[in-house]
Design an enzyme around this catalytic site. Structure first.
Site, PDB file in Angstrom:
ATOM      1  N   LYS A 135       0.830  -1.210   0.000  1.00  0.00           N
ATOM      2  CA  LYS A 135       0.000   0.000   0.000  1.00  0.00           C
ATOM      3  C   LYS A 135       0.865   1.261   0.000  1.00  0.00           C
ATOM      4  O   LYS A 135       1.925   1.299   0.643  1.00  0.00           O
ATOM      5  CB  LYS A 135      -0.911  -0.038   1.228  1.00  0.00           C
ATOM      6  CG  LYS A 135      -1.977   1.028   1.298  1.00  0.00           C
ATOM      7  CD  LYS A 135      -2.839   0.811   2.534  1.00  0.00           C
ATOM      8  CE  LYS A 135      -3.989   1.798   2.631  1.00  0.00           C
ATOM      9  NZ  LYS A 135      -4.803   1.560   3.855  1.00  0.00           N
ATOM     10  N   SER A 158      -9.601   1.893   2.568  1.00  0.00           N
ATOM     11  CA  SER A 158      -8.562   2.690   1.944  1.00  0.00           C
ATOM     12  C   SER A 158      -7.575   1.857   1.122  1.00  0.00           C
ATOM     13  O   SER A 158      -6.798   2.407   0.344  1.00  0.00           O
ATOM     14  CB  SER A 158      -7.794   3.477   3.013  1.00  0.00           C
ATOM     15  OG  SER A 158      -7.109   2.628   3.908  1.00  0.00           O
ATOM     16  N   SER A 198     -10.702  -0.639   6.182  1.00  0.00           N
ATOM     17  CA  SER A 198      -9.833  -0.354   5.040  1.00  0.00           C
ATOM     18  C   SER A 198      -9.165  -1.572   4.422  1.00  0.00           C
ATOM     19  O   SER A 198      -8.645  -1.492   3.310  1.00  0.00           O
ATOM     20  CB  SER A 198      -8.759   0.665   5.438  1.00  0.00           C
ATOM     21  OG  SER A 198      -9.336   1.942   5.601  1.00  0.00           O
TER      22      SER A 198
END
Length: 559
Positions: A149, A222, A246
């Site tokens: 990420k 997210s 997320s």
């Protein structure tokens, strides 16, 4: 489709900022896209007129060789590591295959922020040389490409919090990345996330991530870039974080596995360039996102085997037994959540819940499960509290740098601090009072769980199968478990959204928010969106959660 300067599908544009900001953003994007070899470009006709479901395009594009399709489609983490160790494939061959597939996936879904095939191939060559010289692998992930990420530092790359002015260069690996590197992992890309990393639409300065199964829907947030990339088979396993859903939200939107452990189970040291005020009262967790149940278990076991608590004393050193945890010598008590008493899930999700209940209640299981209805305590109250607690600074830590840079405020960024913003910066006493309210809720939640007498609960991962872009307003089914700090896994089901999934004519919503969710369903086409369900256990019962998954694996046909 929206016209793009570079080969990228964007079914809905992100907002525009000031001319000065857009000039800087264009330079950033140009530097990214100029690295892509022309032979990796997806056909312009597809870019201009893409199908709603783009999952089949990488294999049919003619860009990947037959071997590269085989490598990226036919293995999970465990089997891929075995194939490399057995010298069926070199680490370089595997790195090239996933680098190519990742950049194809990006052009179709905007899932990446950084792409560095040269760095990946250099590391892969070192691993191949080591195996050739020593006759053994560096570690159990020798040569396996792992996607990361955007906000997690990898040495020699950049990270950000999803807005332009937060971009920083990273000299060193974060703790999680360093552990993975020592296990033999190869890093080849970083993945897209939302502006502020704090909502369920991954729409940063890099662009908007699209759902691979229906590009008119969100891939979630997210960790939406990770979810889209894995669903496109551009990665076998990636790393996400979760403070409100997320990991679980995007994994559910894209039909893959995602694990949010109890907080401070897996390392997060150095993930952000600064502190995050939300964690004064709601703790984040890191975890794996992947294609198979056993890969979630492998990831957790390998990371914890490195004893990360020796470097980060916040981590609770609970031994990991995972899928090997001994099951209780009695029926597994499973609570089924039809709804949380606040927002009723949309029809495709209700069909998936009915599927799970039917599977678990089948007579042939002979008392293996005790299935009962379960109602989570205080879902509306939890949502009301957590929306305030996330932002003790009223969002100023994000609002000020975003607006100062001339960057546009994205719709869901404004939405997330809507309830907290009028209260301004809280005092230490006020933040402490919030903690008291949070703990009182946790006590009541635990009491209600105990009174309903269940080991685990299975229910929705989100109010719908996914959300139309810019409409992921209600994360109540995931944020509830962040508020009480219970672990959760989302897992794929065979159910996909269909046009035939409709609300009954006599439907009565549970609340105004529930009615809004029904209205949102009528405004979009959710066809083909995959449905995940969520399973949760008590805090620190992560091993028991995986023991339950091991018991449920065959019944629910979990890959």
């Amino acid at each position: 489709m929206v016209a793009q300067l570079y080969p990228l599908v964007q079914s809905k544009p992100i907002p525009q900022g000031t001319p000065e900001y857009e000039e800087k953003r264009t330079a950033l994007l140009r530097a990214f896209y100029e690295k892509i070899p022309r032979e990796y470009y997806v056909s312009q006709s597809i870019i201009d007129n893409p199908p709603a479901d783009v999952t089949g395009i990488p294999a049919s594009s003619g860009i990947l060789t037959a071997e590269e399709i085989e490598i990226t489609e036919n293995y999970d983490t465990i089997s891929l590591a075995e194939a490399i160790a057995a010298r069926k494939y070199t680490a370089v061959t595997v790195a090239k295959a996933f680098s190519k597939r990742a950049i194809i996936a990006h052009q179709l879904t905007c899932c990446l922020t950084q792409w560095y095939p040269e760095m990946a191939e250099k590391r892969a060559q070192e691993l191949d040389d080591y195996l050739e010289k020593n006759g053994k692998t560096i570690g159990p992930l020798h040569g396996v490409p792992v996607s990361i990420k955007e906000h997690m530092p990898i040495a020699g790359t950049y990270s950000s919090m999803g807005f332009f002015s937060s971009i920083v260069y990273n000299e060193h690996d974060s703790q999680m990345v360093r552990i993975l590197r020592n296990l033999g992992a190869v890093f080849y890309c970083k993945t897209n996330q939302p502006q502020t990393i704090m909502h369920l639409e991954s729409d940063s300065h890099w662009g908007r991530v699209l759902n691979p199964y229906n590009i008119h829907l969100s891939a979630g947030g997210s960790t939406g870039g990770e979810a889209a990339l894995i669903a496109m088979k551009g990665s076998v396993i990636g790393v996400g974080t979760d403070i409100g859903g997320s990991i679980r939200g995007p994994s559910a939107f894209c039909g893959i596995y995602g694990f949010k452990p109890t907080s401070y189970t897996l390392p997060m040291k150095d993930f952000l360039a600064g502190t995050f005020p939300a964690e004064l009262n709601v703790l984040c967790a890191s975890g794996p996102m992947c294609r198979t149940l056993r890969d979630m278990d492998l990831f957790t076991r390998l990371i914890l085997s490195a004893k990360p608590y020796l470097e980060d004393p916040r981590i609770v050193p609970i031994p990991w037994t995972g899928l090997e945890t001994a099951a209780a010598q009695r029926p597994l008590k499973i609570g089924i959540i039809e709804h949380d008493g606040f927002i009723d899930p949309q029809p495709p999700v209700k069909r998936a819940i009915a599927w799970a209940r039917q599977k678990l209640s089948a007579a042939e299981h002979g008392g293996k499960f005790q299935v009962k209805s379960f109602t989570p305590y205080g879902a509306h109250e939890a949502w009301t509290q957590i929306r305030r607690i996330y932002w003790p600074d009223a969002g100023k830590g994000e609002i000020d740098p975003i607006t100062a840079a001339g960057e546009p405020m994205h719709p869901l960024s404004s939405w997330i601090w809507k309830d907290a913003e009028p209260h301004g910066m809280l005092t230490a006493t006020q933040v402490s009072a919030q903690r008291g309210e949070r703990d009182a809720f946790r006590f009541a939640f635990a009491k209600a769980w105990e009174e309903q007498d269940v080991d685990v609960v299975i229910g929705p991962a989100f109010v719908g199968p996914a959300s139309a872009h810019d409409t992921a307003f209600y994360w109540t089914y995931t944020s509830l478990y962040n508020f009480v700090d219970y672990p959760g896994v989302v897992f794929p089901t065979p159910v996909k959204a269909e046009k035939a999934d409709v609300y009954p004519d006599d439907y009565t919503p549970l609340s105004d928010e529930c009615n809004h969710v029904r209205e949102l369903y009528a405004q979009a086409d959710f066809t083909n969106a995959p449905i995940d369900l969520q399973i949760n256990a008590r805090k620190y019962h992560d091993n028991d959660l995986f023991a339950a998954l091991a018991t449920l694996k065959d019944v629910l046909e979990l890959p």
